[in-house]
Motif scaffolding. Structure first.
Motif, PDB file in Angstrom:
ATOM      1  N   GLU A  66       0.639  -1.178  -0.096  1.00 25.57           N
ATOM      2  CA  GLU A  66      -0.018   0.018  -0.038  1.00 25.57           C
ATOM      3  C   GLU A  66       0.784   1.454   0.004  1.00 25.57           C
ATOM      4  N   ASP A  67       1.898   1.223   0.632  1.00 25.05           N
ATOM      5  CA  ASP A  67       2.880   2.416   0.515  1.00 25.05           C
ATOM      6  C   ASP A  67       3.364   2.604  -0.640  1.00 25.05           C
ATOM      7  N   LYS A  68       3.609   1.593  -1.712  1.00 27.93           N
ATOM      8  CA  LYS A  68       4.159   1.754  -2.894  1.00 27.93           C
ATOM      9  C   LYS A  68       3.148   2.352  -3.798  1.00 27.93           C
ATOM     10  N   VAL A  69       1.719   1.993  -3.487  1.00 26.82           N
ATOM     11  CA  VAL A  69       0.444   2.382  -4.290  1.00 26.82           C
ATOM     12  C   VAL A  69       0.210   3.864  -3.980  1.00 26.82           C
ATOM     13  N   LYS A  70       0.524   4.294  -2.745  1.00 27.35           N
ATOM     14  CA  LYS A  70       0.401   5.794  -2.392  1.00 27.35           C
ATOM     15  C   LYS A  70       1.300   6.779  -3.163  1.00 27.35           C
ATOM     16  N   GLU A  71       2.456   6.040  -3.568  1.00 25.06           N
ATOM     17  CA  GLU A  71       3.755   6.826  -4.158  1.00 25.06           C
ATOM     18  C   GLU A  71       3.454   6.941  -5.602  1.00 25.06           C
ATOM     19  N   LEU A  72       2.993   5.898  -6.111  1.00 19.61           N
ATOM     20  CA  LEU A  72       2.623   5.808  -7.433  1.00 19.61           C
ATOM     21  C   LEU A  72       1.458   6.656  -7.790  1.00 19.61           C
ATOM     22  N   VAL A  73       0.423   6.390  -7.382  1.00 20.30           N
ATOM     23  CA  VAL A  73      -1.141   7.152  -7.370  1.00 20.30           C
ATOM     24  C   VAL A  73      -0.891   8.695  -7.215  1.00 20.30           C
ATOM     25  N   GLY A  74      -0.085   9.137  -5.933  1.00 23.70           N
ATOM     26  CA  GLY A  74      -0.128  10.353  -5.684  1.00 23.70           C
ATOM     27  C   GLY A  74       0.840  11.497  -6.165  1.00 23.70           C
ATOM     28  N   SER A  75       1.869  10.891  -6.740  1.00 21.57           N
ATOM     29  CA  SER A  75       3.045  11.763  -6.742  1.00 21.57           C
ATOM     30  C   SER A  75       2.815  12.678  -8.052  1.00 21.57           C
ATOM     31  N   GLN A  76       2.160  12.339  -9.347  1.00 18.50           N
ATOM     32  CA  GLN A  76       1.874  12.999 -10.342  1.00 18.50           C
ATOM     33  C   GLN A  76       0.574  14.110  -9.764  1.00 18.50           C
ATOM     34  N   LYS A  77       1.181  15.671  -9.956  1.00 14.92           N
ATOM     35  CA  LYS A  77       0.074  16.345  -9.553  1.00 14.92           C
ATOM     36  C   LYS A  77      -0.537  16.947 -10.768  1.00 14.92           C
ATOM     37  N   ASN A  78       0.038  16.956 -12.182  1.00 15.98           N
ATOM     38  CA  ASN A  78      -0.442  17.656 -13.274  1.00 15.98           C
ATOM     39  C   ASN A  78      -1.484  16.661 -13.850  1.00 15.98           C
ATOM     40  N   ASN A  79      -2.409  17.455 -14.710  1.00 14.07           N
ATOM     41  CA  ASN A  79      -3.580  16.753 -15.345  1.00 14.07           C
ATOM     42  C   ASN A  79      -3.415  16.822 -16.830  1.00 14.07           C
ATOM     43  N   GLY A  80      -3.516  15.672 -17.368  1.00 12.41           N
ATOM     44  CA  GLY A  80      -3.639  15.823 -19.269  1.00 12.41           C
ATOM     45  C   GLY A  80      -2.215  15.883 -19.583  1.00 12.41           C
ATOM     46  N   ILE A  81      -1.439  17.138 -19.748  1.00 13.34           N
ATOM     47  CA  ILE A  81      -0.415  17.531 -20.337  1.00 13.34           C
ATOM     48  C   ILE A  81       0.354  17.670 -19.070  1.00 13.34           C
TER      49      ILE A  81
END
Length: 243
Positions: free
Chosen positions: A41-56
Motif C-alpha cells: 500500500e505504501d508503494k501504491v500511495k507513491e505511484l498514485v499520488g506523485s503526479q500532480k498535473n492533469n492531461g499534459i
C-alpha cells in the motif's frame, strides 16, 4: 478536434486519464489498487499520488523518452512532406491525400485528410466533396483569399486567411482559394476516409464532359460564347498558376 456528441457530457470532451491528479486510480482506495497491482500500500500511495498535473504533464530536464521505431509507425503515421504526390502541377501546386491506401488507420477513424501547397498567386479551382463530407481547413503557411458558396448559389464566406487560421466548409458547399505572393499551404481534415473532390473549372471539370448544346442551354448563351468558354483551361487542372 473531435466529436463531442458521445461525450460523458454532451458538447464537452471526455478526458479519461489513467494517471495524474484526476487519474482513475485516485478514486480507488489503496487497498483496492494494491490488490489490483500486487503492490504494498505504501508503494501504491507513491505511484498514485506523485503526479500532480492533469492531461499534459511536465517532465524533468534531461528526461529521455524512447524513440519510436519504423515498425511502431507503420500504418499509424505518415509524413505528408515526404509522401508521394497525388497532384503536382508546375508553378501551380501540389497535393498529398491521406486515405486508406497510404494510412490504413483512417478507415477505422472514419476521417481522411489532404495537404495542399499552392505557389505564389496560384488559384485552387472551385470544388466540393463528391461524397458530401465536411472539410476542416487549417492554414499552415502563407496567406491568401478564400470564398465559399452554398448550395443556394449565395456566397457564404469571403475572407483573407493566413497561417494559424481555421475554417469549416459544410457539405456540398463549394470552396476556392487564391494565394498571396508567398504562396499558401493548408491541411484539411475531411469526414470520409477516402476523400474525392469534384472541381468546377479546369480540364477535369464537369463542364468539359458535357456536349455543347447542353452548355448553351444551361448558360443560355450563343454557340460562339460556348466555344470560347470550352476553349479555355484545356491543359490546366485543379491549380491555376498566376497569370
Amino acid at each position: 478536434m473531435g466529436d463531442t456528441s458521445k461525450g460523458h457530457k454532451a458538447g464537452e470532451f471526455t478526458e479519461f486519464a489513467l494517471t495524474g491528479a484526476n487519474g482513475i486510480f485516485t478514486g480507488f482506495t489503496p487497498e483496492f489498487v494494491a490488490r489490483a497491482w500486487d503492490l504494498e500500500e505504501d508503494k501504491v500511495k507513491e505511484l498514485v499520488g506523485s503526479q500532480k498535473n492533469n492531461g499534459i504533464i511536465k517532465v524533468n530536464d534531461g528526461f529521455k523518452l524512447p524513440e519510436p521505431s519504423e515498425a511502431d509507425r507503420k500504418g499509424m503515421a505518415l509524413n505528408c512532406l515526404e509522401a508521394p504526390l497525388d497532384v503536382d502541377i508546375k508553378n501551380g501546386g501540389r497535393v498529398v491525400v491521406l486515405n486508406t491506401k497510404n494510412l490504413p488507420l483512417v478507415e477505422q477513424v472514419g476521417l481522411g485528410a489532404d495537404l495542399v501547397r499552392i505557389d505564389a498567386g496560384s488559384m485552387c479551382s472551385p470544388g466540393f466533396s463528391c461524397d458530401s463530407a465536411y472539410q476542416v481547413t487549417y492554414i499552415v503557411r502563407g496567406s491568401g483569399r478564400a470564398q465559399i458558396v452554398g448550395v443556394d448559389g449565395k456566397r457564404k464566406l469571403e475572407l483573407r486567411v493566413k497561417a494559424g487560421d481555421l475554417f469549416i466548409v459544410p457539405r456540398f458547399f463549394v470552396v476556392s482559394k487564391i494565394a498571396d505572393g508567398e504562396g499558401m499551404d493548408w491541411f484539411s481534415i475531411i469526414t470520409t476516409p477516402n476523400p474525392i473532390f469534384c472541381h468546377l473549372a479546369g480540364r477535369t471539370s464537369v463542364w468539359k464532359a458535357l456536349n455543347p448544346q447542353v452548355l448553351e442551354a444551361s448558360f443560355n448563351v450563343s454557340p460562339e460564347a460556348e466555344k470560347h468558354f470550352r476553349s479555355k483551361r484545356l491543359n490546366a487542372e485543379i491549380f491555376f498558376p498566376a497569370p
